[in-house]
Design a protein around this motif. Structure first.
Motif, PDB file in Angstrom:
ATOM      1  N   GLY A  45      -2.785   2.563 -11.113  1.00 35.44           N
ATOM      2  CA  GLY A  45      -1.540   3.111 -10.608  1.00 35.44           C
ATOM      3  C   GLY A  45      -1.384   2.893  -9.118  1.00 35.44           C
ATOM      4  O   GLY A  45      -0.280   2.595  -8.626  1.00 35.44           O
ATOM      5  N   LEU A  46      -2.472   3.033  -8.365  1.00 33.80           N
ATOM      6  CA  LEU A  46      -2.449   2.792  -6.927  1.00 33.80           C
ATOM      7  C   LEU A  46      -2.028   1.359  -6.621  1.00 33.80           C
ATOM      8  O   LEU A  46      -1.176   1.113  -5.760  1.00 33.80           O
ATOM      9  N   LEU A  47      -2.617   0.409  -7.326  1.00 34.33           N
ATOM     10  CA  LEU A  47      -2.289  -1.002  -7.112  1.00 34.33           C
ATOM     11  C   LEU A  47      -0.812  -1.274  -7.381  1.00 34.33           C
ATOM     12  O   LEU A  47      -0.119  -1.904  -6.559  1.00 34.33           O
ATOM     13  N   LEU A  48      -0.314  -0.794  -8.512  1.00 38.93           N
ATOM     14  CA  LEU A  48       1.074  -1.069  -8.881  1.00 38.93           C
ATOM     15  C   LEU A  48       2.051  -0.338  -7.959  1.00 38.93           C
ATOM     16  O   LEU A  48       3.067  -0.909  -7.538  1.00 38.93           O
ATOM     17  N   LEU A  49       1.747   0.918  -7.648  1.00 40.22           N
ATOM     18  CA  LEU A  49       2.651   1.708  -6.811  1.00 40.22           C
ATOM     19  C   LEU A  49       2.739   1.143  -5.397  1.00 40.22           C
ATOM     20  O   LEU A  49       3.840   0.911  -4.879  1.00 40.22           O
ATOM     21  N   VAL A  50       1.599   0.916  -4.773  1.00 39.20           N
ATOM     22  CA  VAL A  50       1.610   0.437  -3.392  1.00 39.20           C
ATOM     23  C   VAL A  50       2.175  -0.984  -3.324  1.00 39.20           C
ATOM     24  O   VAL A  50       2.984  -1.292  -2.444  1.00 39.20           O
ATOM     25  N   GLY A  51       1.768  -1.838  -4.261  1.00 45.04           N
ATOM     26  CA  GLY A  51       2.292  -3.197  -4.261  1.00 45.04           C
ATOM     27  C   GLY A  51       3.799  -3.238  -4.436  1.00 45.04           C
ATOM     28  O   GLY A  51       4.507  -3.932  -3.704  1.00 45.04           O
ATOM     29  N   GLY A  52       4.304  -2.472  -5.404  1.00 51.07           N
ATOM     30  CA  GLY A  52       5.743  -2.448  -5.647  1.00 51.07           C
ATOM     31  C   GLY A  52       6.522  -1.856  -4.490  1.00 51.07           C
ATOM     32  O   GLY A  52       7.581  -2.374  -4.095  1.00 51.07           O
ATOM     33  N   THR A  53       6.018  -0.764  -3.911  1.00 52.22           N
ATOM     34  CA  THR A  53       6.700  -0.131  -2.778  1.00 52.22           C
ATOM     35  C   THR A  53       6.710  -1.046  -1.562  1.00 52.22           C
ATOM     36  O   THR A  53       7.725  -1.162  -0.861  1.00 52.22           O
ATOM     37  N   ALA A  54       5.597  -1.705  -1.311  1.00 52.69           N
ATOM     38  CA  ALA A  54       5.508  -2.602  -0.160  1.00 52.69           C
ATOM     39  C   ALA A  54       6.498  -3.753  -0.278  1.00 52.69           C
ATOM     40  O   ALA A  54       7.231  -4.060   0.671  1.00 52.69           O
TER      41      ALA A  54
END
Length: 271
Positions: free
Chosen positions: A78-87
């Motif tokens: 979830g961290l990978l997907l959330l931060v990547g998508g938000t960035a």
């Protein structure tokens, strides 16, 4: 009549000294990150670019490995997907419209892009976001305060990092003024943008961790990511002052670290 004797199954437990230490890999990654960061001001040209990419790679790996080890695989994914998508979302909008950071552009030195955003940029966000969240989690229990602290630490990290990256030629600002005193290459709008992006990201990350973490977590403490965070800010300030010719961002790095160090000291004293 014969009696069959069955051999009992072994219930021996491996000696404590032979059990793998779950905190070992994050700590090794943090130490490698620090060693690589020390090399940054001692290199130049293509070698410095390679050091920059290695720092981002190690920092993002540290965040993911620590999240998975301490909170579970669901949190790490979830961290990978959330931060990547938000960035990518914030950076793509920023490049297209100038909101919320101001007008800027990336150079070709950062490699392949998605929607104009170099792949290294979301990894850099990942490197910064998880330690910022952990520090806030350590300092504040109430969710609104925790989110505000995490967003502020996330933005403060960029205050030190951005002038260094501009100096390296990785991106440039169309209108770098007005900026913070002592920093004439990065506009104040960038700080405002990071505070906004950080608030959005940390709100979502706080909810994500609460819903995905495994039972019994955190399984290990935040020492490794916080060690990396401390070195990348205070060590970065030292490099800026001593080797990179960036005294303004060095002073801001120290100044922004003082409230955090004070809060940590006060928290320890109260215990």
């Amino acid at each position: 009549m014969t009696t069959q004797v069955t051999k009992p199954r072994s219930t021996a437990v491996a000696p404590r000294s032979l059990r793998p230490n779950p905190a070992a890999v994050p700590l090794v990654l943090a130490l490698l990150l620090i060693a690589t960061a020390i090399a940054y001001p001692l290199t130049s040209g293509g070698a410095r670019d390679a050091v920059s990419w290695t720092i981002v790679g190690l920092g993002s790996a540290l965040s993911l490995v620590h999240a998975g080890t301490s909170r579970g695989r669901r949190t790490a994914l979830g961290l990978l997907l959330l931060v990547g998508g938000t960035a990518v979302a914030f950076e793509a909008v920023g490049l297209a419209t100038g909101f919320p950071y101001g007008e800027y552009r990336y150079s070709d030195a950062l490699g392949p892009t998605l929607l104009g955003v170099p792949f290294l940029v979301p990894l850099a966000w990942l490197m910064m976001a998880w330690p910022s969240f952990l520090l806030a989690e350590h300092l504040a229990r109430r969710r609104p305060v925790r989110i505000a602290v995490a967003a502020a630490v996330f933005a403060a990290w960029d205050v030190v990092l951005d002038p260094q990256m501009v100096q390296a030629g990785y991106w440039t600002w169309t209108h770098p003024q007005p900026g913070l005193p002592g920093i004439d290459t990065v506009p104040l709008t960038n700080l405002a943008g990071w505070l906004l992006a950080g608030t959005v990201l940390m709100t979502a990350l706080d909810l994500l961790v609460a819903r995905t973490r495994a039972a019994g977590s955190p399984r290990i403490g935040p020492a490794a990511p916080l060690l990396a965070l401390a070195w990348m800010t205070l060590g970065g300030a030292l490099a800026h002052a001593g080797w990179l010719g960036l005294p303004g961002s060095a002073a801001w790095g120290v100044a922004l670290a003082v409230p955090v160090l004070g809060a940590l000291a006060l928290q320890r004293w109260r215990r």
